[in-house]
Design a protein around this motif. Structure first.
Motif, PDB file in Angstrom:
ATOM      1  N   ALA A  69       0.845  15.794  21.877  1.00  0.00           N
ATOM      2  CA  ALA A  69       1.133  17.157  22.339  1.00  0.00           C
ATOM      3  C   ALA A  69       0.411  17.401  23.656  1.00  0.00           C
ATOM      4  N   SER A  70       1.101  18.019  24.595  1.00  0.00           N
ATOM      5  CA  SER A  70       0.501  18.199  25.922  1.00  0.00           C
ATOM      6  C   SER A  70       0.427  19.659  26.352  1.00  0.00           C
ATOM      7  N   LEU A  71       0.671  20.583  25.441  1.00  0.00           N
ATOM      8  CA  LEU A  71       0.529  22.016  25.699  1.00  0.00           C
ATOM      9  C   LEU A  71       1.319  22.471  26.928  1.00  0.00           C
ATOM     10  N   GLY A  72       2.568  22.046  27.008  1.00  0.00           N
ATOM     11  CA  GLY A  72       3.442  22.487  28.081  1.00  0.00           C
ATOM     12  C   GLY A  72       3.264  21.760  29.397  1.00  0.00           C
ATOM     13  N   GLY A 102       8.677  17.602  25.167  1.00  0.00           N
ATOM     14  CA  GLY A 102       7.555  18.428  25.615  1.00  0.00           C
ATOM     15  C   GLY A 102       6.218  17.775  25.337  1.00  0.00           C
ATOM     16  N   ALA A 103       6.226  16.468  25.078  1.00  0.00           N
ATOM     17  CA  ALA A 103       4.998  15.729  24.803  1.00  0.00           C
ATOM     18  C   ALA A 103       4.509  15.050  26.087  1.00  0.00           C
ATOM     19  N   ALA A 116       3.076  17.973  31.624  1.00  0.00           N
ATOM     20  CA  ALA A 116       3.720  16.661  31.592  1.00  0.00           C
ATOM     21  C   ALA A 116       2.796  15.595  31.020  1.00  0.00           C
ATOM     22  N   ILE A 117       1.481  15.809  31.122  1.00  0.00           N
ATOM     23  CA  ILE A 117       0.511  14.811  30.684  1.00  0.00           C
ATOM     24  C   ILE A 117      -0.630  15.530  29.966  1.00  0.00           C
ATOM     25  N   CYS A 118      -1.123  14.945  28.873  1.00  0.00           N
ATOM     26  CA  CYS A 118      -2.176  15.584  28.083  1.00  0.00           C
ATOM     27  C   CYS A 118      -3.527  15.474  28.800  1.00  0.00           C
ATOM     28  N   HIS A 119      -4.517  16.193  28.295  1.00  0.00           N
ATOM     29  CA  HIS A 119      -5.838  16.209  28.929  1.00  0.00           C
ATOM     30  C   HIS A 119      -6.505  14.837  28.911  1.00  0.00           C
ATOM     31  N   ALA A 120      -6.380  14.107  27.804  1.00  0.00           N
ATOM     32  CA  ALA A 120      -7.021  12.787  27.700  1.00  0.00           C
ATOM     33  C   ALA A 120      -6.414  11.804  28.702  1.00  0.00           C
ATOM     34  N   CYS A 121      -5.082  11.791  28.796  1.00  0.00           N
ATOM     35  CA  CYS A 121      -4.417  10.881  29.744  1.00  0.00           C
ATOM     36  C   CYS A 121      -4.715  11.300  31.178  1.00  0.00           C
ATOM     37  N   ARG A 122      -4.786  12.598  31.424  1.00  0.00           N
ATOM     38  CA  ARG A 122      -5.110  13.102  32.768  1.00  0.00           C
ATOM     39  C   ARG A 122      -6.513  12.657  33.174  1.00  0.00           C
TER      40      ARG A 122
END
Length: 161
Positions: free
Chosen positions: A76-79, A68-69, A81-87
């Motif tokens: 952590a990506s909060l549910g 779930g990362a 597929a990709i976290c905010h920084a990577c997005r």
């Protein structure tokens, strides 16, 4: 003195931790020459072991997804597929690639009306025969990426709004 102790002292003094001769390039701990040498070695290794590297990357991404990362960085990506920084980094890269593609095909300006707002522009096939090409390659970012990888070929493309 051990090599590890030297490296720590060099790092603290802003000296390259690989050669110990030249100033380290910020934010790295290596000088430009050592960075270039390592980059060349990495590229050479990847070319020799491409399939192995792709397989390992896929496996790592699948493991991160299962946890779930973020599949890209592992945070952590909060549910999602990709976290905010990577997005955010991904969106910047997509925007840069879109602009680069527009520049390769006449610049970011619509050929029919002169529109210059990037968000309204896209690449179109001049003869309106791009459906088969889009099915093979994809559209949007996938198309821009494909065009870049193939050296922006002359496929009768233009920028339209």
């Amino acid at each position: 003195m051990l090599r590890v102790e030297y490296r720590e002292r060099w790092k603290a003094n802003g000296i390259c931790t690989s050669c110990g001769c030249r100033p380290a390039r910020s934010p790295s701990v290596r000088c430009l020459k050592c960075l270039e040498t390592q980059r060349a070695a990495n590229k050479n290794w990847y070319q020799r072991n491409r399939d192995k590297a792709i397989k390992a990357n896929r496996k790592l991404r699948e493991q991160r997804k299962a946890k779930g990362a973020c599949y890209s960085c592992g945070q952590a990506s909060l549910g999602r597929a990709i976290c905010h920084a990577c997005r955010a980094r991904l969106l910047v890269r997509h925007a840069e690639e879109k602009l680069e593609t527009f520049n390769a095909y006449g610049g970011p300006i619509c050929v029919c009306c002169g529109e210059m707002e990037i968000d309204f522009l896209s690449i179109e096939h001049i003869n309106r025969d791009g459906n088969a090409h889009r099915q093979d390659v994809g559209s949007g970012y996938q198309l821009y990426s494909w065009l870049r990888r193939h050296g922006y070929p002359d496929l009768s493309l233009e920028v339209l709004c």
